[in-house]
Design a protein around this motif. Sequence first.
Motif, PDB file in Angstrom:
ATOM      1  N   THR A  27     -11.476   4.322  -1.118  1.00  5.02           N
ATOM      2  CA  THR A  27     -11.111   3.531  -2.287  1.00  5.02           C
ATOM      3  C   THR A  27     -12.323   3.193  -3.148  1.00  5.02           C
ATOM      4  OG1 THR A  27     -11.350   1.346  -1.233  1.00  5.02           O
ATOM      5  CG2 THR A  27      -9.248   2.487  -0.955  1.00  5.02           C
ATOM      6  N   ARG A  28     -13.527   3.439  -2.644  1.00  7.34           N
ATOM      7  CA  ARG A  28     -14.738   3.209  -3.426  1.00  7.34           C
ATOM      8  C   ARG A  28     -15.199   4.558  -3.991  1.00  7.34           C
ATOM      9  NH1 ARG A  28     -17.537  -1.350  -3.128  1.00  7.34           N
ATOM     10  NH2 ARG A  28     -19.557  -0.285  -3.291  1.00  7.34           N
ATOM     11  N   ARG A  29     -14.855   4.810  -5.250  1.00 12.96           N
ATOM     12  CA  ARG A  29     -15.156   6.081  -5.901  1.00 12.96           C
ATOM     13  C   ARG A  29     -16.495   5.942  -6.630  1.00 12.96           C
ATOM     14  NH1 ARG A  29     -10.822   9.406  -6.304  1.00 12.96           N
ATOM     15  NH2 ARG A  29     -11.319  10.119  -8.418  1.00 12.96           N
ATOM     16  N   LEU A  30     -17.525   6.583  -6.096  1.00 13.80           N
ATOM     17  CA  LEU A  30     -18.907   6.402  -6.553  1.00 13.80           C
ATOM     18  C   LEU A  30     -19.329   7.540  -7.483  1.00 13.80           C
ATOM     19  CD1 LEU A  30     -20.460   5.417  -3.115  1.00 13.80           C
ATOM     20  CD2 LEU A  30     -19.554   3.892  -4.878  1.00 13.80           C
ATOM     21  N   PHE A  31     -20.034   7.166  -8.546  1.00 13.41           N
ATOM     22  CA  PHE A  31     -20.486   8.146  -9.526  1.00 13.41           C
ATOM     23  C   PHE A  31     -21.951   7.908  -9.883  1.00 13.41           C
ATOM     24  CE2 PHE A  31     -15.955   7.866  -9.988  1.00 13.41           C
ATOM     25  CZ  PHE A  31     -15.536   9.150 -10.302  1.00 13.41           C
ATOM     26  N   PRO A  32     -22.773   8.964  -9.850  1.00 12.94           N
ATOM     27  CA  PRO A  32     -24.116   8.838 -10.411  1.00 12.94           C
ATOM     28  C   PRO A  32     -23.994   8.676 -11.922  1.00 12.94           C
ATOM     29  CG  PRO A  32     -23.657  11.121  -9.910  1.00 12.94           C
ATOM     30  CD  PRO A  32     -22.481  10.330  -9.394  1.00 12.94           C
ATOM     31  N   VAL A  33     -24.945   7.993 -12.534  1.00  8.70           N
ATOM     32  CA  VAL A  33     -24.867   7.764 -13.975  1.00  8.70           C
ATOM     33  C   VAL A  33     -26.145   8.239 -14.652  1.00  8.70           C
ATOM     34  CG1 VAL A  33     -23.244   5.851 -13.827  1.00  8.70           C
ATOM     35  CG2 VAL A  33     -25.684   5.391 -13.689  1.00  8.70           C
ATOM     36  N   VAL A  34     -25.993   8.638 -15.884  1.00  5.35           N
ATOM     37  CA  VAL A  34     -27.119   9.079 -16.699  1.00  5.35           C
ATOM     38  C   VAL A  34     -27.149   8.227 -17.954  1.00  5.35           C
ATOM     39  CG1 VAL A  34     -28.152  11.001 -17.959  1.00  5.35           C
ATOM     40  CG2 VAL A  34     -26.911  11.430 -15.815  1.00  5.35           C
ATOM     41  N   GLU A  35     -28.291   7.667 -18.243  1.00  7.83           N
ATOM     42  CA  GLU A  35     -28.445   6.825 -19.421  1.00  7.83           C
ATOM     43  C   GLU A  35     -28.153   7.624 -20.692  1.00  7.83           C
ATOM     44  OE1 GLU A  35     -32.281   4.868 -21.602  1.00  7.83           O
ATOM     45  OE2 GLU A  35     -32.044   4.451 -19.452  1.00  7.83           O
ATOM     46  N   VAL A  36     -27.375   7.029 -21.577  1.00  6.02           N
ATOM     47  CA  VAL A  36     -27.074   7.682 -22.846  1.00  6.02           C
ATOM     48  C   VAL A  36     -28.342   7.700 -23.699  1.00  6.02           C
ATOM     49  CG1 VAL A  36     -25.733   7.573 -24.967  1.00  6.02           C
ATOM     50  CG2 VAL A  36     -24.645   7.014 -22.777  1.00  6.02           C
ATOM     51  N   ARG A  37     -28.783   8.871 -24.069  1.00  4.42           N
ATOM     52  CA  ARG A  37     -30.043   9.012 -24.810  1.00  4.42           C
ATOM     53  C   ARG A  37     -29.925   8.322 -26.172  1.00  4.42           C
ATOM     54  NH1 ARG A  37     -32.848  14.753 -24.640  1.00  4.42           N
ATOM     55  NH2 ARG A  37     -32.705  14.088 -22.445  1.00  4.42           N
ATOM     56  N   GLY A  38     -30.913   7.466 -26.430  1.00  6.72           N
ATOM     57  CA  GLY A  38     -30.952   6.772 -27.706  1.00  6.72           C
ATOM     58  C   GLY A  38     -30.155   5.486 -27.743  1.00  6.72           C
ATOM     59  N   GLY A  43     -33.420  -3.675 -19.398  1.00  5.63           N
ATOM     60  CA  GLY A  43     -32.103  -4.261 -19.525  1.00  5.63           C
ATOM     61  C   GLY A  43     -30.992  -3.275 -19.231  1.00  5.63           C
ATOM     62  N   LEU A  44     -29.814  -3.580 -19.729  1.00  7.59           N
ATOM     63  CA  LEU A  44     -28.647  -2.717 -19.534  1.00  7.59           C
ATOM     64  C   LEU A  44     -28.585  -1.666 -20.629  1.00  7.59           C
ATOM     65  CD1 LEU A  44     -25.775  -5.203 -18.659  1.00  7.59           C
ATOM     66  CD2 LEU A  44     -26.836  -3.559 -17.141  1.00  7.59           C
ATOM     67  N   THR A  45     -28.245  -0.449 -20.231  1.00 13.14           N
ATOM     68  CA  THR A  45     -28.104   0.643 -21.176  1.00 13.14           C
ATOM     69  C   THR A  45     -26.788   1.346 -20.921  1.00 13.14           C
ATOM     70  OG1 THR A  45     -30.512   0.972 -21.127  1.00 13.14           O
ATOM     71  CG2 THR A  45     -29.187   2.708 -22.128  1.00 13.14           C
ATOM     72  N   ALA A  46     -26.099   1.740 -21.966  1.00  9.80           N
ATOM     73  CA  ALA A  46     -24.862   2.508 -21.817  1.00  9.80           C
ATOM     74  C   ALA A  46     -25.155   3.808 -21.082  1.00  9.80           C
ATOM     75  CB  ALA A  46     -24.264   2.803 -23.190  1.00  9.80           C
ATOM     76  N   ALA A  47     -24.202   4.238 -20.263  1.00 11.91           N
ATOM     77  CA  ALA A  47     -24.421   5.423 -19.427  1.00 11.91           C
ATOM     78  C   ALA A  47     -23.156   6.254 -19.356  1.00 11.91           C
ATOM     79  CB  ALA A  47     -24.859   5.009 -18.024  1.00 11.91           C
ATOM     80  N   THR A  48     -23.323   7.488 -18.937  1.00 13.11           N
ATOM     81  CA  THR A  48     -22.197   8.371 -18.674  1.00 13.11           C
ATOM     82  C   THR A  48     -22.187   8.728 -17.189  1.00 13.11           C
ATOM     83  OG1 THR A  48     -23.534  10.322 -19.210  1.00 13.11           O
ATOM     84  CG2 THR A  48     -22.218   9.355 -20.986  1.00 13.11           C
ATOM     85  N   ALA A  49     -21.007   9.031 -16.676  1.00 10.45           N
ATOM     86  CA  ALA A  49     -20.849   9.281 -15.241  1.00 10.45           C
ATOM     87  C   ALA A  49     -20.980  10.756 -14.922  1.00 10.45           C
ATOM     88  CB  ALA A  49     -19.505   8.761 -14.769  1.00 10.45           C
ATOM     89  N   GLY A  50     -21.527  11.040 -13.734  1.00 13.86           N
ATOM     90  CA  GLY A  50     -21.620  12.398 -13.225  1.00 13.86           C
ATOM     91  C   GLY A  50     -20.439  12.726 -12.334  1.00 13.86           C
ATOM     92  N   ASP A  51     -20.681  13.536 -11.308  1.00 19.32           N
ATOM     93  CA  ASP A  51     -19.621  13.973 -10.411  1.00 19.32           C
ATOM     94  C   ASP A  51     -19.362  12.950  -9.308  1.00 19.32           C
ATOM     95  OD1 ASP A  51     -19.382  16.361 -11.813  1.00 19.32           O
ATOM     96  OD2 ASP A  51     -20.904  17.360 -10.582  1.00 19.32           O
ATOM     97  N   LEU A  52     -18.127  12.879  -8.890  1.00 15.11           N
ATOM     98  CA  LEU A  52     -17.714  11.955  -7.840  1.00 15.11           C
ATOM     99  C   LEU A  52     -18.474  12.235  -6.547  1.00 15.11           C
ATOM    100  CD1 LEU A  52     -15.707   9.798  -6.715  1.00 15.11           C
ATOM    101  CD2 LEU A  52     -14.143  11.702  -6.228  1.00 15.11           C
ATOM    102  N   GLN A  53     -18.972  11.157  -5.916  1.00 16.97           N
ATOM    103  CA  GLN A  53     -19.678  11.253  -4.648  1.00 16.97           C
ATOM    104  C   GLN A  53     -18.793  10.730  -3.520  1.00 16.97           C
ATOM    105  OE1 GLN A  53     -23.060  12.576  -4.650  1.00 16.97           O
ATOM    106  NE2 GLN A  53     -22.182  13.093  -6.651  1.00 16.97           N
ATOM    107  N   VAL A  54     -19.000  11.257  -2.336  1.00 19.83           N
ATOM    108  CA  VAL A  54     -18.194  10.873  -1.176  1.00 19.83           C
ATOM    109  C   VAL A  54     -18.648   9.520  -0.644  1.00 19.83           C
ATOM    110  CG1 VAL A  54     -17.535  11.484   1.173  1.00 19.83           C
ATOM    111  CG2 VAL A  54     -17.774  13.278  -0.547  1.00 19.83           C
TER     112      VAL A  54
END
Length: 302
Positions: A142-153, A126-137
């Motif tokens: 106008t499309r600002r892309l970010f890798p995400v890491v699942e919030v542990r727990g 399912g869906l899990t809360a996540a935090t964003a990494g560094d901005l990707q090109v």
Amino acid sequence: MRFELTTDQQDFASSLESLLAASDPVGAARAWADGDHAAGLKLWQRLAEQGLTMLATEATPVELCVAYEALGRHAVPGPWVESAAYLPVALGREVEGVATVAVPPQVPYALDADVADEVYVAGPDGLTAATAGDLQVSVDRTRRLFPVVEVRGAPATSLETSGAFDLAVLATAAQLLGAGERVLADSVAYVKQREQFGREIGSYQAIKHQLADVRIALDFARPLVFGAALDPTPRSVSAAKVACGDAAYLASRTGLQVHGAIGYTQEFDLSIWITKIRALVTAWGTPAFHRARILESLLAAR
């Protein structure tokens, strides 16, 4: 079958068009690309008051397509597909504020995670809360892309993945249709003004044929969008995405050709739609992915 919008849907489209035409979305998009989100978030709030964030849960896919075609035609920035199409279906509720999501492998990055109040990543559970990494090109600034890491727990929220994904794909197809229409309209206006050898370049048959091909491609894509809105099966949604992607990409290539060197410049507004089309063609599933899904569906029906 001849499909026509109802009077209410036409009124909704007209009011949305009036709002966007008076809101300088191009200026908001340029500022958004530079990391200044104030104008874009103000426009987001105005559109939310218009009901766009409620369409996925309170209206039909037809109204959603009407809205997202307008968003594409005016190059409105922000994670509209993620926040107002995918997540309301996935979560079973309207999203408060701005939210975004990554849905690997088709959507590996979360769009505009730096302005989102909620960031999610979709996984098998399912869906899990996540935090964003560094901005990707991105090719579209106008499309600002970010890798995400699942919030542990963080607990996972179960979701209806197929319906949410298909609605997001359909919304992206409608955006492509709107962007393609805008590029064609601007190209037609330009060839009526630009002169070479004492004649408007729009009077030359070669230019007319190129623009006519774009008009035909967009006209063939539109029924697939609204056909999928009436019956949003995986096959119909993927067919709409492929057709709109092809038509919009043809519009962008033709727009560049008829504008000449000025069409390549970042300062010229045409570049906003050309780069957006290039990015949206592969957003929410590449053309190869959707063609494979159509083929799989056809073979399964044999």
